[in-house]
Design a protein around this motif. Structure first.
Motif: not given
Length: 65
Positions: A2-4, A18-21, A36-38
């Motif tokens: 995980r990357f923030w 933001v958690n880029i995943s 834009e989030f999923v």
């Protein structure tokens, strides 16, 4: 893994992590970058960093470019 990333809300200067995943895409809208989030409860946020700024901060810049 995980990357923030730490972003700054456009117009307010408020820090936003933001958690880029969870980021499905990003686009430019004038001076703003729109993340834009999923997911089923997806949302968007506006930040002041450019996509290039975000990559340079978290992945480093290439030497000699």
């Amino acid at each position: 893994m995980r990357f923030w990333i730490k972003c700054t809300r456009f117009g307010t200067g408020e820090a936003y992590y933001v958690n880029i995943s969870l980021v499905g895409g990003l686009r430019r809208d004038g001076e703003k970058t729109v993340l834009e989030f999923v997911g089923s409860n997806a949302q968007t946020i506006d930040v002041s960093e450019t996509p290039e700024d975000i990559l340079a901060i978290h992945l480093g810049t290439r030497q000699g470019s």
